[in-house]
Design a protein around this motif. Sequence first.
Motif, PDB file in Angstrom:
ATOM      1  N   GLY A   1       0.734  -1.153   0.191  1.00  0.00           N
ATOM      2  CA  GLY A   1      -0.096   0.044   0.044  1.00  0.00           C
ATOM      3  C   GLY A   1       1.033   1.229  -0.008  1.00  0.00           C
ATOM      4  N   ASP A   2       0.724   2.236   0.858  1.00  0.00           N
ATOM      5  CA  ASP A   2       1.351   3.412   0.990  1.00  0.00           C
ATOM      6  C   ASP A   2       2.398   3.310   2.126  1.00  0.00           C
ATOM      7  OD1 ASP A   2      -0.527   3.715   2.590  1.00  0.00           O
ATOM      8  OD2 ASP A   2      -1.263   5.536   1.862  1.00  0.00           O
ATOM      9  N   ARG A   3       2.670   2.145   2.881  1.00  0.00           N
ATOM     10  CA  ARG A   3       3.306   1.930   3.982  1.00  0.00           C
ATOM     11  C   ARG A   3       4.688   1.134   3.690  1.00  0.00           C
ATOM     12  NH1 ARG A   3       3.103  -0.824   9.133  1.00  0.00           N
ATOM     13  NH2 ARG A   3       1.893  -2.248   8.185  1.00  0.00           N
ATOM     14  N   VAL A   4       5.836   1.659   3.861  1.00  0.00           N
ATOM     15  CA  VAL A   4       7.067   1.071   3.807  1.00  0.00           C
ATOM     16  C   VAL A   4       7.146   0.038   4.967  1.00  0.00           C
ATOM     17  CG1 VAL A   4       9.447   1.089   3.801  1.00  0.00           C
ATOM     18  CG2 VAL A   4       8.176   2.362   2.550  1.00  0.00           C
ATOM     19  N   LEU A   5       7.108  -1.249   4.813  1.00  0.00           N
ATOM     20  CA  LEU A   5       7.287  -2.106   6.056  1.00  0.00           C
ATOM     21  C   LEU A   5       8.676  -2.463   6.620  1.00  0.00           C
ATOM     22  CD1 LEU A   5       4.941  -5.191   4.956  1.00  0.00           C
ATOM     23  CD2 LEU A   5       4.341  -3.208   6.646  1.00  0.00           C
ATOM     24  N   PHE A   6       9.847  -2.454   5.620  1.00  0.00           N
ATOM     25  CA  PHE A   6      11.203  -2.528   6.087  1.00  0.00           C
ATOM     26  C   PHE A   6      11.923  -1.904   4.977  1.00  0.00           C
ATOM     27  CE2 PHE A   6       9.931  -6.889   4.785  1.00  0.00           C
ATOM     28  CZ  PHE A   6      10.950  -6.970   3.764  1.00  0.00           C
ATOM     29  N   ARG A   7      13.169  -1.606   5.236  1.00  0.00           N
ATOM     30  CA  ARG A   7      14.170  -0.999   4.342  1.00  0.00           C
ATOM     31  C   ARG A   7      15.360  -1.639   4.679  1.00  0.00           C
ATOM     32  NH1 ARG A   7      16.002   3.715   6.387  1.00  0.00           N
ATOM     33  NH2 ARG A   7      14.467   4.766   7.678  1.00  0.00           N
ATOM     34  N   GLY A   8      16.427  -1.322   3.774  1.00  0.00           N
ATOM     35  CA  GLY A   8      17.952  -1.669   4.222  1.00  0.00           C
ATOM     36  C   GLY A   8      18.372  -2.959   4.633  1.00  0.00           C
ATOM     37  N   LEU A   9      17.473  -4.068   4.327  1.00  0.00           N
ATOM     38  CA  LEU A   9      17.733  -5.366   4.699  1.00  0.00           C
ATOM     39  C   LEU A   9      18.553  -6.360   3.768  1.00  0.00           C
ATOM     40  CD1 LEU A   9      14.852  -7.358   6.276  1.00  0.00           C
ATOM     41  CD2 LEU A   9      16.447  -8.546   5.043  1.00  0.00           C
ATOM     42  N   SER A  10      19.610  -6.592   4.308  1.00  0.00           N
ATOM     43  CA  SER A  10      20.594  -7.439   3.483  1.00  0.00           C
ATOM     44  C   SER A  10      20.857  -8.607   4.237  1.00  0.00           C
ATOM     45  CB  SER A  10      22.032  -6.564   3.280  1.00  0.00           C
ATOM     46  OG  SER A  10      21.538  -5.495   2.651  1.00  0.00           O
ATOM     47  N   LEU A  11      20.964  -9.971   3.510  1.00  0.00           N
ATOM     48  CA  LEU A  11      21.387 -10.847   4.092  1.00  0.00           C
ATOM     49  C   LEU A  11      22.126 -11.882   3.227  1.00  0.00           C
ATOM     50  CD1 LEU A  11      19.125 -13.329   3.143  1.00  0.00           C
ATOM     51  CD2 LEU A  11      17.511 -12.142   4.697  1.00  0.00           C
TER      52      LEU A  11
ATOM     53  N   VAL B   1      19.735 -15.233  13.881  1.00  0.00           N
ATOM     54  CA  VAL B   1      18.333 -14.476  14.119  1.00  0.00           C
ATOM     55  C   VAL B   1      18.436 -13.190  13.424  1.00  0.00           C
ATOM     56  CG1 VAL B   1      16.783 -13.512  15.884  1.00  0.00           C
ATOM     57  CG2 VAL B   1      17.991 -15.736  16.421  1.00  0.00           C
ATOM     58  N   LEU B   2      17.148 -12.851  12.925  1.00  0.00           N
ATOM     59  CA  LEU B   2      17.097 -11.612  12.237  1.00  0.00           C
ATOM     60  C   LEU B   2      15.806 -10.947  12.977  1.00  0.00           C
ATOM     61  CD1 LEU B   2      17.886 -10.116   8.927  1.00  0.00           C
ATOM     62  CD2 LEU B   2      15.517 -10.458   9.022  1.00  0.00           C
ATOM     63  N   GLU B   3      16.120  -9.788  13.610  1.00  0.00           N
ATOM     64  CA  GLU B   3      14.877  -9.172  14.087  1.00  0.00           C
ATOM     65  C   GLU B   3      14.716  -8.186  13.053  1.00  0.00           C
ATOM     66  OE1 GLU B   3      12.007  -8.110  16.584  1.00  0.00           O
ATOM     67  OE2 GLU B   3      13.441  -9.534  17.315  1.00  0.00           O
ATOM     68  N   LEU B   4      13.092  -8.496  12.688  1.00  0.00           N
ATOM     69  CA  LEU B   4      12.785  -7.389  11.420  1.00  0.00           C
ATOM     70  C   LEU B   4      12.362  -5.884  12.096  1.00  0.00           C
ATOM     71  CD1 LEU B   4      12.530  -7.841   8.425  1.00  0.00           C
ATOM     72  CD2 LEU B   4      10.241  -8.676   8.935  1.00  0.00           C
ATOM     73  N   ALA B   5      12.063  -5.854  13.151  1.00  0.00           N
ATOM     74  CA  ALA B   5      11.895  -4.502  13.789  1.00  0.00           C
ATOM     75  C   ALA B   5      13.127  -3.492  13.630  1.00  0.00           C
ATOM     76  CB  ALA B   5      11.532  -4.560  15.218  1.00  0.00           C
ATOM     77  N   GLU B   6      14.193  -4.177  13.479  1.00  0.00           N
ATOM     78  CA  GLU B   6      15.539  -3.202  13.183  1.00  0.00           C
ATOM     79  C   GLU B   6      15.335  -2.618  11.984  1.00  0.00           C
ATOM     80  OE1 GLU B   6      18.970  -5.434  13.959  1.00  0.00           O
ATOM     81  OE2 GLU B   6      18.197  -6.213  15.816  1.00  0.00           O
ATOM     82  N   PHE B   7      14.564  -3.022  11.257  1.00  0.00           N
ATOM     83  CA  PHE B   7      14.732  -2.408   9.687  1.00  0.00           C
ATOM     84  C   PHE B   7      13.404  -1.578   9.467  1.00  0.00           C
ATOM     85  CE2 PHE B   7      17.259  -6.262   9.753  1.00  0.00           C
ATOM     86  CZ  PHE B   7      18.475  -5.747   9.441  1.00  0.00           C
ATOM     87  N   VAL B   8      12.519  -1.349  10.335  1.00  0.00           N
ATOM     88  CA  VAL B   8      11.550  -0.646  10.078  1.00  0.00           C
ATOM     89  C   VAL B   8      11.730   0.727  10.168  1.00  0.00           C
ATOM     90  CG1 VAL B   8       9.225  -0.052  11.182  1.00  0.00           C
ATOM     91  CG2 VAL B   8       9.908  -2.396  11.213  1.00  0.00           C
ATOM     92  N   PRO B   9      11.349   1.374   9.083  1.00  0.00           N
ATOM     93  CA  PRO B   9      12.016   2.921   9.033  1.00  0.00           C
ATOM     94  C   PRO B   9      11.184   3.738  10.095  1.00  0.00           C
ATOM     95  CG  PRO B   9      10.520   2.414   7.218  1.00  0.00           C
ATOM     96  CD  PRO B   9      10.518   1.369   7.778  1.00  0.00           C
TER      97      PRO B   9
END
Lengths: 190, 220
Positions: free
Chosen positions: A15-25, A182-190
């Motif tokens: 939609g118009d919300r960015v869920l996460f960004r800058g995620l590399s693995l 472990v990847l904590e997705l909250a770290e990539f929320v803008p």
Amino acid sequence: MQARLAAHDLACRRGDRVLFRGLSLSLEPGDVLHVTGANGIGKSSLLRILAGLLSPYAGTVERDGAVGLLDEKPALDPDQPLSHALAFWRAIDATPGTNYPWDIEHLLDVPVHYLSTGQRKRAALARLSAQIAPIWLLDEPLNGLDHRGVSMAAAMVGSHSRAHGICVLASHQPFPLDGMRVLELAEFVP
Amino acid sequence: MIRVLTALMWRDLRNLLFGSSRGGAVLPLLFFLAVAMLYPFAVGPDAPLLAKTGGEVLWIAALLAAILPLDRLVQEDIALGIFDQLNLRGVTEEIVMVVRLVAHWLSFAPLLMLACLPAAALLKLDGETLYLLLLGLLAGTPGLAAVGLMIAALTAGLRAGAALSGLLLIPLALPILIFGAGALERGDPATLGFSAAISLLLVAITPFAAGAAIRAGREG
């Protein structure tokens, strides 16, 4: 061929919300990555991006090797007996043999829509284990499973990892397996 | 590849012919026969009138019968995640749609053409009209199946998809009806060439349009 799964600078927009960004693995054979985070944070979207089913808003994904996906959709025909529903995927995957390690032998004659949530999850895990795919993407693999099912799922992921497979699993509950990243997705929320 | 196509075709035919949840292939057939049975009651036992208009009525019945299976053609498999799993195995949506198109046609057109025999008797159609009707359906039903599949894929994500797909099919199927039923009017099989040409065009573009629609639906 060596399996490999890497992502660079991923961003996901719904939609118009960015869920996460800058995620590399970057995952090598034998790696198990546990993606954690609250409901709606984008775990499923991340898995679908890694599978190539959803295009990322930004960034790239590199995949070497076939992908096996387990999500909330079982992909088993509801009005067919379980054995027929699984046989379709066996025919597509060209995998021989009919012994399922998931304790579902007594369910094979039961139409899929009569199965409980946990039984359906077992059936989907059986479908996944029959597919020969080095990269596993598991979205909430423990939902609906009982204690025995949970330990069986952990053992299955463990042996997949020992067989040089890659596994990314998204789950909001702890996954009983040692040596996971472990990847904590909250770290990539803008 | 052959193995994958066989498995897909087998599953599609089984679901479309015997799919228990929606009555399978029997429902369109009964609908078609019901029209043929009701029409003489509505216009009365006027044999020349029945024979003159019966073929055209059967064309309309065939067109409307083609709408009935649309809502379960694509929607259910999206909800089940079948297309996702096939995509991961390298089976593209276009291939799946080619197989589905053939299976969809096989599950309704031959039965409909078979049902034309009792329907022709009910409507007092003569041999030549029946011949033109069957030839026309043979030329036109692939197009009807293609339009139906395309619309089913396009409307799969919509809440009122089933009702909408019926409405959308009618204008797109109109050329097939005009040339197919027009052949009956003129008694000239040459008109059916147009019907077949339109069918061919629709059959050619449908796998790409429907496949693109399913992929686009994932992003929504």
